[in-house]
Motif scaffolding. Sequence first.
Motif, short mmCIF file in Angstrom:
data_model
loop_
_atom_site.label_atom_id
_atom_site.label_comp_id
_atom_site.label_asym_id
_atom_site.label_seq_id
_atom_site.Cartn_x
_atom_site.Cartn_y
_atom_site.Cartn_z
N GLU A 39 0.83 -1.20 0.00
CA GLU A 39 0.00 0.00 0.00
C GLU A 39 0.87 1.25 0.00
O GLU A 39 0.62 2.20 -0.75
N MET A 84 2.48 1.72 -3.41
CA MET A 84 1.57 2.25 -4.42
C MET A 84 1.32 3.74 -4.23
O MET A 84 1.10 4.46 -5.20
N ARG A 85 1.36 4.20 -3.01
CA ARG A 85 1.18 5.64 -2.76
C ARG A 85 2.35 6.47 -3.26
O ARG A 85 2.18 7.62 -3.64
N LEU A 97 1.68 3.04 -10.80
CA LEU A 97 1.49 1.76 -11.49
C LEU A 97 0.23 1.87 -12.32
O LEU A 97 -0.80 2.33 -11.85
N ILE A 106 -1.89 -3.88 -12.17
CA ILE A 106 -1.39 -4.86 -11.21
C ILE A 106 -1.98 -6.21 -11.60
O ILE A 106 -3.19 -6.33 -11.77
#
Length: 114
Positions: free
Chosen positions: A89, A92-93, A97, A100
């Motif tokens: 998480e 991703m922040r 991307l 996924i």
Amino acid sequence: LAMFWLISSAMLVLSRMVMRSVLRRFRARGRNLREIAVVGTNARARAFVDMVKSMPELGYRFIGYVDDRDDDAPPHDGLEILANYNQFEDFMRSNVLDEIVVFSPLRSQYDKIG
């Protein structure tokens, strides 16, 4: 009316073929790429990554794998592990991307009940 339908259908098909050809050439040269990460490192995930890397015209740039690991443990067979499941998480922040791809194992521990 039939002639209009025939001409417009032919133009639609032709324009799509030209656009796909142009995009395929851009992607083969490293433009218009989508960055992907793969969750899991099983055989199916590795086969998918090999396929993506062998076909640059698909337009994917493989970033790395997400898999459970200890921070002190060595990397999985030289694979680039981006993060474990708990860190994903936060990863991703701070990163961009586009896609996924998740590969779960074929069988789980719950299949053997009984």
